[in-house]
Design an enzyme around this catalytic site. Structure first.
Site, PDB file in Angstrom:
ATOM      1  N   GLU A 105       0.841  -1.207   0.000  1.00 17.82           N
ATOM      2  CA  GLU A 105       0.000   0.000   0.000  1.00 17.82           C
ATOM      3  C   GLU A 105       0.873   1.253   0.000  1.00 17.82           C
ATOM      4  O   GLU A 105       0.589   2.229  -0.696  1.00 17.82           O
ATOM      5  CB  GLU A 105      -0.929  -0.018   1.217  1.00 17.82           C
ATOM      6  CG  GLU A 105      -1.983  -1.117   1.105  1.00 17.82           C
ATOM      7  CD  GLU A 105      -2.877  -1.198   2.332  1.00 17.82           C
ATOM      8  OE1 GLU A 105      -2.349  -1.501   3.424  1.00 17.82           O
ATOM      9  OE2 GLU A 105      -4.086  -0.939   2.201  1.00 17.82           O
ATOM     10  N   GLU A 125      -3.657  -9.461   3.821  1.00 17.10           N
ATOM     11  CA  GLU A 125      -4.439  -9.133   5.025  1.00 17.10           C
ATOM     12  C   GLU A 125      -5.552 -10.134   5.298  1.00 17.10           C
ATOM     13  O   GLU A 125      -5.849 -10.476   6.440  1.00 17.10           O
ATOM     14  CB  GLU A 125      -5.044  -7.730   4.881  1.00 17.10           C
ATOM     15  CG  GLU A 125      -4.070  -6.586   5.084  1.00 17.10           C
ATOM     16  CD  GLU A 125      -3.324  -6.179   3.820  1.00 17.10           C
ATOM     17  OE1 GLU A 125      -3.325  -6.957   2.830  1.00 17.10           O
ATOM     18  OE2 GLU A 125      -2.736  -5.088   3.813  1.00 17.10           O
TER      19      GLU A 125
HETATM   20  N1  3HC Z   1       4.397  -7.505  11.701  1.00 20.63           N
HETATM   21  C1  3HC Z   1       5.171  -7.883  12.736  1.00 20.63           C
HETATM   22  N2  3HC Z   1       6.024  -8.918  12.689  1.00 20.63           N
HETATM   23  C2  3HC Z   1       6.105  -9.591  11.541  1.00 20.63           C
HETATM   24  C3  3HC Z   1       5.330  -9.261  10.411  1.00 20.63           C
HETATM   25  C4  3HC Z   1       4.439  -8.153  10.527  1.00 20.63           C
HETATM   26  N3  3HC Z   1       3.694  -7.757   9.503  1.00 20.63           N
HETATM   27  N4  3HC Z   1       5.624 -10.120   9.421  1.00 20.63           N
HETATM   28  C5  3HC Z   1       6.542 -10.963   9.891  1.00 20.63           C
HETATM   29  N5  3HC Z   1       6.840 -10.635  11.178  1.00 20.63           N
HETATM   30  C6  3HC Z   1       7.839 -11.272  12.038  1.00 20.63           C
HETATM   31  C7  3HC Z   1       7.495 -12.729  12.343  1.00 20.63           C
HETATM   32  O1  3HC Z   1       6.621 -12.817  13.443  1.00 20.63           O
HETATM   33  C8  3HC Z   1       8.850 -13.302  12.631  1.00 20.63           C
HETATM   34  O2  3HC Z   1       9.179 -12.928  13.940  1.00 20.63           O
HETATM   35  P1  3HC Z   1      10.038 -13.908  14.866  1.00 20.63           P
HETATM   36  O3  3HC Z   1      11.336 -14.099  14.156  1.00 20.63           O
HETATM   37  O4  3HC Z   1      10.107 -13.167  16.147  1.00 20.63           O
HETATM   38  O5  3HC Z   1       9.222 -15.171  14.946  1.00 20.63           O
HETATM   39  C9  3HC Z   1       9.765 -12.531  11.673  1.00 20.63           C
HETATM   40  O6  3HC Z   1       9.043 -11.350  11.320  1.00 20.63           O
HETATM   41  C10 3HC Z   1      10.116 -13.289  10.425  1.00 20.63           C
HETATM   42  O7  3HC Z   1       8.927 -13.808   9.843  1.00 20.63           O
HETATM   43  P2  3HC Z   1       8.852 -15.301   9.269  1.00 20.63           P
HETATM   44  O8  3HC Z   1       9.407 -16.252  10.247  1.00 20.63           O
HETATM   45  O9  3HC Z   1       7.454 -15.485   8.806  1.00 20.63           O
HETATM   46  O10 3HC Z   1       9.880 -15.175   8.052  1.00 20.63           O
HETATM   47  P3  3HC Z   1       9.727 -15.631   6.556  1.00 20.63           P
HETATM   48  O11 3HC Z   1      10.932 -15.138   5.865  1.00 20.63           O
HETATM   49  O12 3HC Z   1       9.345 -17.060   6.476  1.00 20.63           O
HETATM   50  O13 3HC Z   1       8.456 -14.818   5.965  1.00 20.63           O
HETATM   51  C11 3HC Z   1       7.076 -12.926   5.494  1.00 20.63           C
HETATM   52  C12 3HC Z   1       8.480 -13.431   5.876  1.00 20.63           C
HETATM   53  C13 3HC Z   1       6.719 -13.404   4.083  1.00 20.63           C
HETATM   54  C14 3HC Z   1       7.101 -11.417   5.538  1.00 20.63           C
HETATM   55  C15 3HC Z   1       6.035 -13.506   6.475  1.00 20.63           C
HETATM   56  O14 3HC Z   1       6.473 -13.212   7.788  1.00 20.63           O
HETATM   57  C16 3HC Z   1       4.663 -12.926   6.335  1.00 20.63           C
HETATM   58  O15 3HC Z   1       3.892 -13.384   5.515  1.00 20.63           O
HETATM   59  N6  3HC Z   1       4.328 -11.933   7.176  1.00 20.63           N
HETATM   60  C17 3HC Z   1       3.000 -11.374   7.238  1.00 20.63           C
HETATM   61  C18 3HC Z   1       2.779 -10.386   6.156  1.00 20.63           C
HETATM   62  C19 3HC Z   1       1.419  -9.779   6.297  1.00 20.63           C
HETATM   63  O16 3HC Z   1       0.434 -10.427   6.581  1.00 20.63           O
HETATM   64  N7  3HC Z   1       1.344  -8.459   6.066  1.00 20.63           N
HETATM   65  C20 3HC Z   1       0.105  -7.753   6.169  1.00 20.63           C
HETATM   66  C21 3HC Z   1      -0.031  -7.222   7.536  1.00 20.63           C
HETATM   67  S1  3HC Z   1      -1.609  -6.495   7.837  1.00 20.63           S
HETATM   68  C22 3HC Z   1      -1.528  -4.982   7.121  1.00 20.63           C
HETATM   69  O17 3HC Z   1      -0.565  -4.648   6.481  1.00 20.63           O
HETATM   70  C23 3HC Z   1      -2.713  -4.114   7.366  1.00 20.63           C
HETATM   71  C24 3HC Z   1      -2.723  -2.907   6.490  1.00 20.63           C
HETATM   72  O18 3HC Z   1      -3.438  -3.160   5.317  1.00 20.63           O
HETATM   73  C25 3HC Z   1      -3.372  -1.731   7.175  1.00 20.63           C
END
Ligand code: 3HC
Length: 698
Positions: A105, A125
């Site tokens: 975004e 999301e």
């Molecule tokens: N916020 C906070 N922490 C996050 C995060 C996020 N969005 N995404 C990942 N992390 C953290 C994980 O909890 C993990 O923490 P840890 O090491 O303490 O366990 C660390 O980052 C690494 O994550 P992964 O172990 O999952 O690492 P990968 O390399 O396998 O994957 C990733 C990375 C693809 C970024 C995966 O973490 C992921 O899919 N994250 C979620 C992404 C997501 O859903 N984003 C949307 C958020 S909601 C939003 O943006 C709302 C907006 O529209 C207003």
């Protein structure tokens, strides 16, 4: 000056850099840092264009999920994105790793977007029970048109940089060494050609063309079929439709309303819990992060049946050579043919190439001799559940395998310590319990015996990650975490039918709750003979196991899908369960023989008995330290048995229902029907008396 976002000018380009490990999530500090850096860039007269880049492994992976449910601290993400879009100076976003959720975004708020090959973008999301809430539902369809936006937003799937380029999300994919270098080139062009800020909010052409389109109802109908219980996906469709129906400002307002509805939904709580629980499960209490691990560069699997073959595929998929052992050539040929069929079917769906099929097949080496196991790093035994057979195999492995090998059993119920006792090296023996189909199901329940070394435990957790599984470490007991709870549910479901429910009624209550299949459809899939054999063994051992109507099915040869008849019947070549009057008659007969007068049973009673019995057993499992934390149980059930992730897993769900309510029902069931399954767990009683929850133990 913010520490996580910095501003620095290079020539005529003002570079804004986010450095907030691990994934540059948009925390409060990052959001305010972004506004400060933007102000500096605006004020810097030498800067003719701005460039937004990230340090570390990835571009921004989204809003900071850890801040959800807490009071929002200004500036909000939408206001940051708006500020970037409103900038008078053109801004280029340069993407590496993943630009996800709020990250994409933010990039769409910038005026030009470039990525390096290998980068991915997505709006995931919905997987957290949300919709993009910082203008994503309004800007994406302006770039891609409604269909592609709906596809991305309702599934949450990521797409490659190349696909994003084609869809209109990116302006360029460039092969410079870094995203920053690619961004510098694009920003240089923008300056040289005096390109103005190009704002997505002003792009009306595609959304205007989609106004009144059938595509929205088409997506709603698909969702109705695929995931009728989910809240967020339907709101995603509403939000994208608002982008076509309303002017930008009003569309954004509508998005915010829908976003807040999702934020408040219990499904969001459950999905966020599931997200963090899955990651937390990889950190095993008592197993320090720096525990040494052994290298696993080769494996051997014993048993080329459905399970063994599926396990072997997991290793071949990531390039690890694997020996597959059977006693007879015929069984080996059959096993290999099945593996090939599976790979070819994946290739037909376009998910792998035919070259990959051959590469993977070449990594699976059939053998009839244990001698081939002399040099492998990991052996997984996957033969049928019989302690004597398993002990014999482990004795043989002890003789042929090198020192330092990990000896694992895929047993789903048996005592790991007893299996280990057949070797001279119990510290190297561990359980690795895969779930059927083993090449698909994500759970790997790793079972530590009383002597399993820390090094072996750490290694199998690492192996899980490497082969794309979610590993959970559990302790040794009958059925471990998953099957121990499943057996309780199975016995209760069977008893409910004894008393008057129909199998279809029980299954429907469970699928309405969100399980992909009911208890009895699952028994048919696993084979009715499996449970029957276990009950017979227990009866032989002198245990009190009451007779039930399922025994009759097994005795009549109705063994489930494999005989096209079990609790349900199956048409040739179909896996769809069809109710069978012959089974109704069999149940009726059973009730008559045992003097049972059937009563009408409510759906509420079915749900409570099937699920509370699991929660009670889960609490006992926690109390005995077989699971270290409630979240481990949740992860086992979500990834191994299809517990709806939007309910967060059985223990999280129990917290939401209220432990006091559950305990009261458990006591009521104990008083009416008896049985040790309804003996309340001491831990549950303690938590209720202290007004605490399972999550307090995580
Ligand atoms: N916020 C906070 N922490 C996050 C995060 C996020 N969005 N995404 C990942 N992390 C953290 C994980 O909890 C993990 O923490 P840890 O090491 O303490 O366990 C660390 O980052 C690494 O994550 P992964 O172990 O999952 O690492 P990968 O390399 O396998 O994957 C990733 C990375 C693809 C970024 C995966 O973490 C992921 O899919 N994250 C979620 C992404 C997501 O859903 N984003 C949307 C958020 S909601 C939003 O943006 C709302 C907006 O529209 C207003």
């Amino acid at each position: 000056m913010s520490e996580v976002v910095t501003y620095k000018r290079e020539g005529a380009i003002g570079v804004i850099t986010i450095d907030y490990p691990p994934v540059n999530a948009l925390s409060h500090a990052v959001r305010s840092g972004l506004l400060d850096a933007l102000s500096q860039g605006q004020a810097d007269e030498e800067a003719k264009a701005l460039l937004l880049v990230c340090e570390g492994r990835t571009f921004v992976a989204g809003a900071d999920i850890r801040e959800f449910g807490k009071p929002m601290q200004e500036p909000s993400l939408p206001s940051v994105v708006n500020a970037y879009e409103s900038s008078d100076k053109p801004i280029v976003a340069a993407i590496h790793g993943t630009a996800l959720g709020g990250g994409l975004e933010l990039a769409m708020g910038c005026h030009y977007r470039v990525a390096v090959p290998g980068a991915k973008v997505g709006l995931p999301e919905v997987k957290l029970g949300l919709l993009p809430g910082a203008g994503g539902t309004q800007r994406l369809p302006r770039l891609t048109g409604a269909r592609k936006a709906l596809e991305m937003i309702t599934t949450g799937n990521f797409i490659s940089a190349e696909e994003a380029l084609e869809a209109g999300i990116l302006d360029e994919v460039r092969s410079e060494d870094t995203a920053r270098a690619a961004g510098v080139v694009i920003a240089g062009d923008v300056i040289a050609q005096m390109k103005p800020p190009r704002r997505v909010r002003d792009m009306e052409e595609k959304v205007r063309a989609d106004r009144g389109s059938d595509v929205f109802d088409e997506f709603r109908a698909t969702l109705e079929k695929k995931s009728p219980n989910l809240f967020a996906p339907f709101r995603c469709v509403d939000a994208v439709q608002a982008a076509t129906d309303l002017p930008f400002e009003e569309g954004v307002k509508r998005e915010r309303e829908l976003f807040m509805e999702c934020m408040k939904s219990p499904q969001r709580d459950g999905l966020v819990h599931a997200f963090f629980a899955e990651r937390e499960a990889s950190r095993v209490p008592g197993l320090p992060r720096d525990t040494p691990v052994r290298s696993v560069d080769s494996a051997g699997i014993i048993g080329a049946g459905t399970m063994g073959g599926g396990i072997a595929m997991n290793f071949a998929n990531v390039g690890i050579p694997v020996f597959l052992l059977e006693q007879k050539q015929e069984a080996l040929d059959k096993g290999l043919a099945l593996i090939r069929r599976n790979y070819e079917s994946t290739a037909r769906k376009g998910r792998i190439t035919s070259q990959q099929v051959e590469e993977r097949m070449a990594l699976i080496r059939p053998t009839l001799s244990y001698d081939d196991f002399s040099d492998v790093d990991l052996v997984i035994e996957a033969v049928f559940e019989n302690m004597d057979v398993k002990k014999e195999i482990f004795g043989e492995l002890d003789r042929v395998c090198k020192a330092g090998v990990i000896l694992a059993s895929n047993t789903s119920t048996l005592d790991i310590d007893e299996i280990a006792s057949a070797t001279s090296r119990p510290e190297d023996v561990v359980g690795m319990h895969f779930f059927s189909p083993a090449n698909v199901m994500k759970l790997l329940e790793n079972v530590r015996g009383s002597k399993t070394s820390s090094e072996v435990q750490a290694t199998v957790m690492k192996v899980a990650k490497r082969i794309g599984k979610v590993g959970v470490m559990v302790g040794n007991c009958y059925g471990f975490v998953g099957n121990r709870m499943l057996h309780r549910r199975g016995a209760e479901a069977t008893a409910l039918v004894n008393e008057g429910a129909t199998p279809q009624q029980v299954d429907k209550v469970l699928t309405d709750f969100g399980f992909p299949m009911g208890q009895f459809a699952m028994s048919d899939l696993a084979g009715i003979d499996v449970g029957y054999r276990i009950r017979q063994e227990r009866r032989k051992a002198g245990e009190q196991v009451a007779p039930n109507w399922m025994d009759k099915l097994a005795e009549e040869g109705r063994l489930g899908q494999k005989t096209q008849a079990g609790v349900y019947r199956y048409e040739e070549g179909s896996r769809k369960p069809v109710p069978d009057p012959a089974v109704d008659a069999l149940i009726e007969q059973f009730r008559m023989e045992h003097g049972i007068r059937p009563r009408s049973i409510s759906n509420d009673e079915i749900l409570e008995r099937c699920l509370y019995v699991m929660v009670n057993e889960g609490a006992k499992i926690l109390d005995e330290r077989v699971a270290s934390r409630a979240l481990d149980i949740d992860v086992v059930w979500i990834h191994g048995y299809g517990f709806p992730s939007y309910r967060g897993g059985p223990m999280f769900w129990a917290d939401q229902v209220g432990l006091e309510t559950i305990l009261a029902s458990i006591k009521r069931f104990r008083d009416t029907s008896g049985g040790d399954q309804w003996e309340p767990s001491a831990l549950l009683e303690k938590l209720v008396s202290e007004k605490r929850r399972f999550s307090d133990l995580n």
